[in-house]
Design an enzyme around this catalytic site. Structure first.
Site, short mmCIF file in Angstrom:
data_model
loop_
_atom_site.label_atom_id
_atom_site.label_comp_id
_atom_site.label_asym_id
_atom_site.label_seq_id
_atom_site.Cartn_x
_atom_site.Cartn_y
_atom_site.Cartn_z
N HIS A 150 0.85 -1.20 0.00
CA HIS A 150 0.00 0.00 0.00
C HIS A 150 0.88 1.24 0.00
CE1 HIS A 150 -3.79 2.16 0.99
NE2 HIS A 150 -3.04 2.92 1.78
N ASP A 165 1.11 5.18 0.18
CA ASP A 165 0.37 6.36 0.63
C ASP A 165 0.97 7.65 0.07
OD1 ASP A 165 -1.79 5.46 2.35
OD2 ASP A 165 -0.23 4.70 3.69
N GLY A 196 -3.62 11.25 6.65
CA GLY A 196 -2.53 12.19 6.92
C GLY A 196 -1.33 11.60 7.59
N GLY A 204 -0.13 5.33 12.43
CA GLY A 204 -0.07 5.18 13.88
C GLY A 204 -1.20 5.81 14.66
N ASP A 215 -8.71 1.46 6.12
CA ASP A 215 -7.35 1.99 6.21
C ASP A 215 -7.21 2.93 7.41
OD1 ASP A 215 -4.82 3.01 5.77
OD2 ASP A 215 -5.29 3.97 3.87
#
Ligand code: DX5
Ligand code: ZN
Length: 218
Positions: free
Chosen positions: A32, A34, A146, A149, A179
């Site tokens: 994935h 980002d 954005g 964690g 996600d």
């Protein structure tokens, strides 16, 4: 069964290639990617993610799952086409009209890439229902996009459930991806709500043993 798409957002540059190799051996179903532009979201990961995706393309056959958190969707689609990703997801909130959404879907399909739309936690499922018959997947953000964690926002799973029921009732074959904040404690809730693919970042990348981490998630 829920498939695992490992977010490589927090992978460090020094040992990136080895990390990607280890993730493949550990059995990730997707990588994935980002992509953040510093406009749609605060952070900018454009260059690093492009570099990582290139490295992955060179060393692995595991499908690439690109998540565009950007305003310039077309520019980024064009940048990723040569890397032949399996899926490209763009954000509904970054589009100005339904026409624009449909154009990206058509353009992706024309380039043999599966099209997917993502919505942020405060955007309703209703807004994307009309596109479901023509897309491969809907990505329900379970945190604010954005950064990695963060904690999964439980209310977002109600949207997953609503979407799943709609997909089944209408005999659609749209996949549902979740996600953000998915780990071994939250993945079951996501699965029960109806997720087909779970994006997992920190819960895998910060583990000592990727294989064990993925096994526990499964
Ligand atoms: C958030 C990204 C996610 C996220 C996943 O903006 O789209 O892919 O970083 O990371 P974890 O699993 O750490 O929430
Ligand atoms: Zn993502």
């Amino acid at each position: 069964m829920v498939e695992i798409s490992t977010s490589i957002l927090t992978v460090e540059r020094e040992n990136a290639s080895k990390t990607f190799y280890d993730l493949e051996v550990a059995g990730t179903d997707y990588f994935h990617i980002d992509v953040m532009d510093g406009k749609f979201v605060e952070k900018n990961t454009e260059e690093m993610m492009y570099e990582y995706a290139n490295t992955i393309k060179q060393i692995s056959n595991i499908p690439i799952d690109v998540h565009l958190m950007v305003e310039d969707i077309m520019g980024n689609i064009n940048r990723y086409i040569p890397l032949e990703p399996a899926i490209i997801t763009f954000h509904y909130e970054a589009c100005k009209s339904d026409e624009e959404v449909i154009n990206y879907i058509k353009y992706l399909k024309l380039n043999n890439i599966k099209a997917a739309i993502s919505i942020k936690p405060n955007t309703s499922v209703e807004t994307i229902k009309k596109f479901l018959p023509i897309i491969h997947m809907a990505l329900i953000m379970t945190v604010e996009p954005g950064k990695g964690g963060q904690k999964l926002i439980p209310e977002t799973l109600k949207k997953v459930k609503e979407l799943k029921e709609y997909v089944e009732k209408n005999n659609l074959d749209t996949y549902i991806e979740v996600d953000g904040g998915v780990n071994k404690d939250t993945i079951n809730m996501a699965k029960e709500a109806g997720a087909d693919i779970a994006v997992v970042g920190s819960a895998i990348i910060s583990a000592d043993d990727f294989k064990q981490a993925i096994k526990e998630l499964r």
